[in-house]
Design a protein around this motif. Structure first.
Motif, PDB file in Angstrom:
ATOM      1  N   ALA A 183       0.671  -1.090  -0.132  1.00  0.00           N
ATOM      2  CA  ALA A 183       0.000   0.068   0.054  1.00  0.00           C
ATOM      3  C   ALA A 183       0.895   1.183   0.207  1.00  0.00           C
ATOM      4  O   ALA A 183       1.936   1.600   0.460  1.00  0.00           O
ATOM      5  N   ASP A 184       0.190   2.133  -0.659  1.00  0.00           N
ATOM      6  CA  ASP A 184       0.835   3.690  -0.618  1.00  0.00           C
ATOM      7  C   ASP A 184       0.198   4.577   0.945  1.00  0.00           C
ATOM      8  O   ASP A 184      -1.173   4.485   0.885  1.00  0.00           O
TER       9      ASP A 184
ATOM     10  N   GLU B 253      -2.527   6.920   0.332  1.00  0.00           N
ATOM     11  CA  GLU B 253      -3.821   6.311   0.062  1.00  0.00           C
ATOM     12  C   GLU B 253      -4.566   5.902   0.991  1.00  0.00           C
ATOM     13  O   GLU B 253      -5.556   5.924   1.310  1.00  0.00           O
TER      14      GLU B 253
ATOM     15  N   GLU C 258      -6.111   8.482   3.121  1.00  0.00           N
ATOM     16  CA  GLU C 258      -7.093   8.789   2.639  1.00  0.00           C
ATOM     17  C   GLU C 258      -8.493   8.224   2.731  1.00  0.00           C
ATOM     18  O   GLU C 258      -9.434   8.694   2.747  1.00  0.00           O
ATOM     19  N   VAL C 259      -8.213   6.794   2.614  1.00  0.00           N
ATOM     20  CA  VAL C 259      -9.321   5.841   2.719  1.00  0.00           C
ATOM     21  C   VAL C 259      -9.794   6.011   4.149  1.00  0.00           C
ATOM     22  O   VAL C 259     -10.998   6.193   4.349  1.00  0.00           O
TER      23      VAL C 259
ATOM     24  N   SER D 291      -3.076  -4.453   2.941  1.00  0.00           N
ATOM     25  CA  SER D 291      -2.388  -3.030   2.992  1.00  0.00           C
ATOM     26  C   SER D 291      -2.128  -2.618   4.562  1.00  0.00           C
ATOM     27  O   SER D 291      -1.349  -1.776   4.758  1.00  0.00           O
TER      28      SER D 291
END
Ligand SMILES: C[S@@+](CC[C@H](N)C(=O)[O-])C[C@H]1O[C@@H](n2cnc3c(N)ncnc32)[C@H](O)[C@@H]1O
Length: 711
Positions: free
Chosen positions: A459-460, A463, A466-467, A506
């Motif tokens: 995972a980044d 991101e 953000e989720v 992630s």
């Protein structure tokens, strides 16, 4: 992270952490490493040990020193046996015999003039209010459902004729416990936070804690409680019932024997047992009967109660956990209000524990506690409702005096107020000093925060943040641990988008301290071969590999050893789910590892030692009532063996990290000191140390030392 949060890490002399976060111990050979003083780098607890003139300390509690003494001889106690209940409670014997009064309450006083003094004598082996002696294996090993033992070791309620018809649990055994999990129980309390990839939503995500509850433990008051039967909702607003309600409440409580209840005009006004309490009581029974973990029993019981609302489920979870963590104190309190504690049946006690917890630690209004308590007892033992009515009334009066003395002046009262066994509180105080021991006990009663680790393999980080953001929770990045975030609103873990992050590898749930240790174990230089001892289900495996990817841009070849084969299988599956291909699980007793692996063949070795888990009691409420002082010594011996054997595997120039999630010196610095005093141990120099203290909102209390093999 807040300052408070960061402040949990207490590293060693001189070197703070980056940006004020987890501070680590300084490098360099410690003064006194070999002569038995504390390991270099690790700064011992800086709370002052009590001295003769300090206030902190165990006051001996001699008879006659004052203190609450419970009921007078023949006073108090339930006396009204009901026809048809067999031999009534209260017939014949006095309510309390002097011995029990003296033992349980005699030093719970604020009046006496003696100052605290350090605990130093065997008399203090008595556990506050407990019949089990320190060292009585049966206490720690068997009475995991709580103290019920009688003088002769028989379980209460099983001596002599039963007062009530037995109602044994005979339903399907829904609780799924591995056969071999029992073997692990004593040494492996701290890794079940990692058992699922998708975390259970913690109870605190639905605010259920009443302000009074928290204030009982001295913690800040969170949101008001919510409950979903009409009476309780009223009580939970923190108000006394209105006059009308009170009147009706009296009627609702019905007759003393729990017979038909008459409301106004004689109309029956049955009290409806709240589903949350019923579920909590059932959870408590199963935990007791099967010596199980409350976190494992709870989901299956809740699932069985079809149609239970999320609020009731959260309330049940809260009570079940609370009862488990305060068990001995609840039993002491219940016994104080019973005429013949040993005669009460286990399932009646389960129900009374729920009410006792509500009265003592949730500050529940007496009306709700008595009404609901009677219904709860009736639901498990219909014939015992009369007894319940009387006992619960006594309990609701007696609760006002809890903890029966001044915690500032008596360690026994302090231990009782924080729901800790006396031996445990004494040990904490002797090791940390009174102030830190008190803070530690308070913090252990708080709800555990939820941290996640972002897996850079899958995972980044931006991101992921953000989720979570979109799903409704802010994420607070750790000031010191890369990829670690505090989830501010844990309800977000239920949201599908967030669940997906767990399912696709992630992120994983892991305490910030555990993540700090994984980062510590992954050294700066490149690593060709990593050995992990005590790999469990692989959370540290995932975390170490994440750090390797951050540092070296790749995962590292790793052998992950555990003595349970099923854990190796789970680890392999989890590693694959998290995108890690370079791990080889190995089932072996790591105390004899040189029979399986070539010595001096690893660049980095991590011993994630089986330990008492005392730093994780917010997540593992059973620990404080199941652990014994003997077990701590037994674990320390195993920990030493594991460390000494692990050291043989380290290449010259390589690193050796020893980690626990406990606070006891016997398992932490003393293990390391003992190893470093050996001939072989002389080849290891301490590089860094992490020792986290517990604060209510911060990470768990872990300990780790990274050493370098210098020759
Ligand atoms: C603290 S737990 C490990 C947690 C794990 N590292 C994680 O992060 O999920 C300690 C582990 O040590 C294992 N263990 C205990 N004694 C052992 C021994 N003699 N040899 C190998 N493993 C052992 C236990 O089975 C347990 O899984």
């Amino acid at each position: 992270m807040t300052d408070q949060h960061q402040g949990g890490y207490r590293g060693a002399a001189g070197r703070g952490g980056n940006g004020g976060g987890p501070r680590r111990g300084g490098a360099g050979r410690p003064a006194g490493g070999r002569d038995g003083r504390s390991s270099g780098g690790y700064k011992k607890y800086d709370g002052k040990k009590p001295s003769g003139d300090s206030r902190g300390g165990y006051r001996g509690g001699k008879p006659g020193e004052g203190g609450y003494r419970g009921g007078k001889p023949n006073g108090g106690g339930y006396r009204g046996g009901k026809p048809g209940e067999g031999k009534p409670y209260g017939s014949g014997k006095p309510s309390y015999n002097g011995r029990r009064d003296d033992r349980d309450f005699r030093d719970g006083d604020s009046r006496g003039g003696k100052p605290y003094k350090k605990f130093d004598g065997p008399k203090s082996d008595r556990q506050g209010g407990y019949r089990g002696k320190l060292g009585d294996k049966s206490f720690g090993d068997k009475r995991q459902g709580g103290y019920r033992g009688s003088k002769d070791g028989a379980r209460g309620g099983q001596r002599g004729p039963k007062r009530f018809d037995g109602k044994k649990y005979d339903g399907p055994k829904k609780f799924d416990r591995r056969d071999d999990r029992r073997d692990d129980r004593r040494f492996e309390r701290r890794d079940d936070e990692h058992r699922t990839q998708t975390p259970a939503v913690p109870e605190r995500s639905v605010a259920m804690t009443s302000p009074r509850a928290s204030s009982r433990f001295g913690a800040p008051a969170p949101a008001p409680a919510v409950e979903h039967d009409a009476r309780s909702a009223r009580d939970d607003r923190g108000q006394r019932p209105r006059r009308d309600d009170r009147h009706q409440g009296d009627a609702r409580r019905g007759s003393r024997d729990g017979g038909p209840r008459g409301g106004r005009g004689g109309r029956p006004q049955p009290v409806k047992l709240s589903p949350g309490r019923a579920a909590a009581c059932e959870i408590g029974r199963i935990v007791r009967e099967r010596e199980a973990f409350v976190s494992e029993v709870t989901p299956s019981v809740i699932a069985k109660h079809e149609g239970i609302s999320p609020e009731d489920a959260a309330f049940a979870t809260k009570i079940a956990r609370g009862v488990t963590s305060t068990l001995g104190t609840l039993d002491e309190f219940i016994d104080r209000n019973l005429r013949s504690p040993e005669d009460i049946q286990d399932d009646v006690r389960d129900a009374l524990r729920v009410s006792a917890y509500e009265l003592l630690f949730l500050g529940k209004d007496a009306y709700a506690a008595v009404d609901q308590g009677v219904e709860l007892v009736r639901s498990v033992q219909p014939k015992a409702s009369g007894l319940a009515n009387s006992v619960l009334r006594k309990m609701s009066t007696s609760a006002k005096k809890f903890p029966y003395g001044n915690p500032d002046l008596s360690l026994q009262v302090l231990a009782r107020s924080q729901a800790f066994p006396l031996w445990f509180a004494k040990r904490l105080m002797n090791e940390m000093g009174l102030k830190q021991a008190t803070d530690f006990m308070r913090a252990s009663n708080a709800d555990a925060p939820v941290f996640i680790a972002v897996n850079p393999i899958k995972a980044d980080e931006a991101e992921v943040v953000e989720v979570f953001d979109q799903a409704g929770s802010l994420m607070e990045p750790s000031a010191t641990v890369p990829g670690c975030y505090l989830v501010k609103d844990a309800r977000v873990l239920r949201k599908p988008a967030v669940r997906a992050l767990f399912e696709n590898g992630s992120v994983c749930v892991s305490d910030e301290s555990a993540q700090a240790i994984a980062a510590l174990a992954c050294p700066e230089g490149d690593v060709e071969a990593f050995l992990e001892i005590g790999a469990g289900r692989g959370t540290k495996t995932i975390l170490v590999q994440g750090n390797a990817v951050r540092r070296f841009g790749r995962t590292v070849p790793m052998v992950s050893v555990d003595d349970h084969a099923f854990k190796g299988e789970l680890l392999a599956k989890r590693a694959a789910a998290y995108g890690i291909q370079s791990v080889r699980p190995l089932t072996a007793d790591a105390r004899k590892l040189s029979e399986k692996l070539p010595e001096a063949s690893f660049d980095a070795v991590l011993v994630d030692a089986p330990c008492s888990g005392a730093g994780t009691m917010r997540r593992h409420p059973e620990i404080r009532w199941r652990l014994t002082a003997e077990q701590i010594e037994e674990m320390a011996a195993i920990e030493y063996d594991l460390l000494a054997e692990a050291a043989k595997m380290v290449k010259p120039g390589g690193t050796l990290t020893y980690a626990t999630c406990t606070v006891f010196e016997a398992e932490n610095s003393q293990v390391v000191d003992r190893f470093r005093r050996t001939k072989f141990g002389e080849a290891f120099e301490i590089e860094e140390t992490i020792a986290t203290t517990l604060s209510a909102s911060g990470a768990d209390a872990h300990y780790a030392v990274r050493m370098k093999r210098v020759r």
